[in-house]
Design a protein around this motif. Structure first.
Motif, mmCIF file in Angstrom:
data_model
loop_
_atom_site.group_PDB
_atom_site.id
_atom_site.type_symbol
_atom_site.label_atom_id
_atom_site.label_comp_id
_atom_site.label_asym_id
_atom_site.label_seq_id
_atom_site.Cartn_x
_atom_site.Cartn_y
_atom_site.Cartn_z
ATOM 1 N N ARG A 14 0.828 -1.207 0.000
ATOM 2 C CA ARG A 14 0.000 0.000 0.000
ATOM 3 C C ARG A 14 0.864 1.259 0.000
ATOM 4 O O ARG A 14 1.794 1.394 0.804
ATOM 5 C CB ARG A 14 -0.914 0.019 1.232
ATOM 6 C CG ARG A 14 -1.897 -1.127 1.293
ATOM 7 C CD ARG A 14 -2.742 -1.072 2.558
ATOM 8 N NE ARG A 14 -1.934 -1.023 3.769
ATOM 9 C CZ ARG A 14 -1.383 -2.079 4.351
ATOM 10 N NH1 ARG A 14 -1.518 -3.268 3.803
ATOM 11 N NH2 ARG A 14 -0.679 -1.943 5.458
ATOM 12 N N GLY A 15 0.530 2.171 -0.900
ATOM 13 C CA GLY A 15 1.209 3.456 -0.929
ATOM 14 C C GLY A 15 2.470 3.509 -1.757
ATOM 15 O O GLY A 15 3.045 4.582 -1.948
ATOM 16 N N ASP A 16 2.937 2.376 -2.273
ATOM 17 C CA ASP A 16 4.158 2.372 -3.086
ATOM 18 C C ASP A 16 3.930 3.048 -4.433
ATOM 19 O O ASP A 16 2.815 3.071 -4.964
ATOM 20 C CB ASP A 16 4.624 0.938 -3.340
ATOM 21 C CG ASP A 16 5.380 0.341 -2.172
ATOM 22 O OD1 ASP A 16 5.726 1.095 -1.243
ATOM 23 O OD2 ASP A 16 5.634 -0.878 -2.194
ATOM 24 N N SER A 17 5.015 3.568 -4.994
ATOM 25 C CA SER A 17 5.021 3.968 -6.399
ATOM 26 C C SER A 17 5.728 2.865 -7.183
ATOM 27 O O SER A 17 6.753 2.340 -6.750
ATOM 28 C CB SER A 17 5.732 5.304 -6.584
ATOM 29 O OG SER A 17 7.064 5.246 -6.092
ATOM 30 N N VAL A 18 5.139 2.509 -8.324
ATOM 31 C CA VAL A 18 5.642 1.396 -9.129
ATOM 32 C C VAL A 18 5.734 1.842 -10.579
ATOM 33 O O VAL A 18 4.812 2.481 -11.097
ATOM 34 C CB VAL A 18 4.701 0.173 -9.029
ATOM 35 C CG1 VAL A 18 5.208 -0.977 -9.889
ATOM 36 C CG2 VAL A 18 4.545 -0.267 -7.577
ATOM 37 N N ALA A 19 6.844 1.521 -11.223
ATOM 38 C CA ALA A 19 6.972 1.730 -12.662
ATOM 39 C C ALA A 19 7.155 0.381 -13.329
ATOM 40 O O ALA A 19 7.843 -0.498 -12.789
ATOM 41 C CB ALA A 19 8.153 2.645 -12.980
ATOM 42 N N ALA B 187 -0.756 -0.094 -4.759
ATOM 43 C CA ALA B 187 0.183 0.964 -5.140
ATOM 44 C C ALA B 187 -0.572 2.264 -5.416
ATOM 45 O O ALA B 187 -1.657 2.257 -5.997
ATOM 46 C CB ALA B 187 0.972 0.543 -6.380
ATOM 47 N N ARG B 188 0.010 3.388 -4.996
ATOM 48 C CA ARG B 188 -0.690 4.668 -5.176
ATOM 49 C C ARG B 188 -0.390 5.285 -6.532
ATOM 50 O O ARG B 188 -1.209 6.028 -7.073
ATOM 51 C CB ARG B 188 -0.304 5.647 -4.062
ATOM 52 C CG ARG B 188 1.127 6.139 -4.089
ATOM 53 C CD ARG B 188 1.481 6.976 -2.882
ATOM 54 N NE ARG B 188 2.879 7.387 -2.899
ATOM 55 C CZ ARG B 188 3.318 8.534 -3.398
ATOM 56 N NH1 ARG B 188 2.472 9.396 -3.923
ATOM 57 N NH2 ARG B 188 4.609 8.819 -3.366
ATOM 58 N N LYS C 252 -6.165 0.841 -18.600
ATOM 59 C CA LYS C 252 -7.357 0.059 -18.273
ATOM 60 C C LYS C 252 -7.086 -0.931 -17.137
ATOM 61 O O LYS C 252 -7.984 -1.273 -16.368
ATOM 62 C CB LYS C 252 -7.847 -0.691 -19.514
ATOM 63 C CG LYS C 252 -8.391 0.220 -20.607
ATOM 64 C CD LYS C 252 -8.775 -0.567 -21.848
ATOM 65 C CE LYS C 252 -9.237 0.369 -22.959
ATOM 66 N NZ LYS C 252 -9.521 -0.354 -24.224
ATOM 67 N N LEU C 253 -5.833 -1.376 -17.039
ATOM 68 C CA LEU C 253 -5.496 -2.375 -16.026
ATOM 69 C C LEU C 253 -4.966 -1.758 -14.734
ATOM 70 O O LEU C 253 -4.644 -2.478 -13.797
ATOM 71 C CB LEU C 253 -4.483 -3.365 -16.601
ATOM 72 C CG LEU C 253 -5.090 -4.335 -17.623
ATOM 73 C CD1 LEU C 253 -4.017 -5.017 -18.443
ATOM 74 C CD2 LEU C 253 -5.961 -5.369 -16.928
ATOM 75 N N GLY C 254 -4.860 -0.409 -14.693
ATOM 76 C CA GLY C 254 -4.513 0.214 -13.424
ATOM 77 C C GLY C 254 -3.413 1.255 -13.446
ATOM 78 O O GLY C 254 -3.123 1.864 -12.413
ATOM 79 N N ALA C 255 -2.776 1.503 -14.597
ATOM 80 C CA ALA C 255 -1.730 2.530 -14.636
ATOM 81 C C ALA C 255 -2.324 3.902 -14.377
ATOM 82 O O ALA C 255 -3.386 4.245 -14.902
ATOM 83 C CB ALA C 255 -1.007 2.507 -15.984
#
Length: 360
Positions: free
Chosen positions: A178-183, A203-204, A221-224
């Motif tokens: 929770r709260g992570d940034s992900v690339a 992920a936030r 569409k999948l969450g980006a």
């Protein structure tokens, strides 16, 4: 013995062909599975091109779901009629990793002992020990994971490889929380699955990086939450721009190239994590300044099959799908017949699909 139609790669780089093959009845510890659907994965193309090994002829296909038709002696946890997803990590329970309580790293996974063959008796090498571009296939019983039969095989089978690899890269290997940034760099089937996994984990910010706007649209569409077309924008700068100039907590590289791995390395925050789930070729070499490896801290990880444990992860993800919290159907670009696999490889090569799925 069962005569069935199947997709075979007979020689390096040659188009695949549909052949009649012979599938034995299951022996001890084995299961015969009637395949209902099987995704066309890039790994199958690697086999056809000789990028895995040269044990031709290959029986292709490995991303599959179907029904158990028969089991061999000693198999107690499967029965005819069970709906299963096939996996290529049938854990042994005896190797040093299993004994340390880390079966997702099992170093001695097993396959069926009997060989499937061409009609003339030539032994086939099943892709990833499965070989599921076939009306029926023979596998080790441990390669069958029972899941809720309410899920359609077209969606369920995708967990057998690419979608599990991506989701697992985020949740299991990258430990996104929770709260992570992900690339995520590379938004094909595996990369977009990593985006779906990061979303599931809470992920936030999820930054999708690719050179194809079609794939970036699917990533949204999948969450980006952010997209970077690295044809026109530097990938590292794009990731930093979306993360207050810091870089992402977790960067998942789903391409498998030195250039994109460097983007992942420099696109993460200090003490961040890089996860390599894209598959490189044997000739690729990575060159990084060692002081940067030390000075940036954090973790550099490789994700094997999303570090999944099929018996744990497949039923859970199918439940999330049935609860409409994980859109597996979004990965199915088209359904095709067994005779269309070669054309599907062509569409995959041009980036036209996330997944073509063979339906039997």
């Amino acid at each position: 013995m069962h005569e069935v139609r199947a997709v075979v790669a007979k020689s390096k780089g040659a188009p695949v062909s549909v052949e009649t093959i012979l599938v034995p009845d299951p022996g001890p510890g084995e299961a015969l599975v009637k395949v209902e659907a099987c995704g066309v994965c890039h790994t199958d193309l690697h086999y056809r091109e000789g990028g895995i090994n040269d044990d031709f002829p290959f029986l292709l296909g490995h991303e599959a779901a179907g029904r158990v038709e028969a089991v061999g002696a000693g198999v107690t946890d499967l029965a005819p009629g069970d709906f299963v997803i096939l996996n290529w990590r049938a854990v042994c329970g005896e190797c040093r990793s299993c004994k340390r309580g880390r079966p997702w790293y099992c170093f001695a996974t097993h396959n069926a002992k009997q060989k499937m063959t061409l009609a003339d008796g030539t032994a086939l090498s099943p892709a990833l020990g499965i070989g599921a571009f076939a009306e029926k296939t023979l596998v080790a019983a441990g390669q069958c994971t029972k899941v809720d039969p309410a899920a359609p095989a077209t969606a369920a089978g995708l967990l057998g490889c690419g979608v599990m690899a991506g989701i697992g890269a985020a949740i299991n290997t990258g430990n996104v929380t929770r709260g992570d940034s992900v690339a995520v760099i590379g938004c094909g089937g595996v990369g977009n699955a990593a985006i779906a996994g990061a979303r599931l984990a809470g992920a936030r910010k999820i930054i999708a990086v690719d050179i194809d706007d079609r794939k970036l649209d699917m990533a949204v569409k999948l969450g980006a939450t952010h997209t970077v077309n690295s044809k026109s924008t530097d990938a590292v700068e794009g990731i930093r721009a979306a993360t207050e100039g810091n870089g992402a907590d977790v960067v998942i590289e789903a391409v498998g190239r030195p250039e994109t791995y460097k983007q992942a390395f420099f696109g993460r925050d200090l003490a961040g994590t890089v996860v390599l789930v894209g598959v490189p070729t044997p000739d690729m070499v990575l060159d990084l300044p060692m002081i940067e490896v030390f000075g940036r801290g954090g973790s550099l990880k490789s994700s094997w099959y999303g570090d999944c444990l099929p018996s744990r992860d497949f039923p859970m993800l199918i439940d999330l799908y049935l609860q409409k919290r994980l859109d597996l159907d979004a990965f199915v670009s088209e359904t095709i017949g067994i005779d269309d696999v070669e054309k599907a490889f062509e569409r995959m090569h041009h980036g036209d699909v996330l997944r073509s799925v063979v339906v039997f």
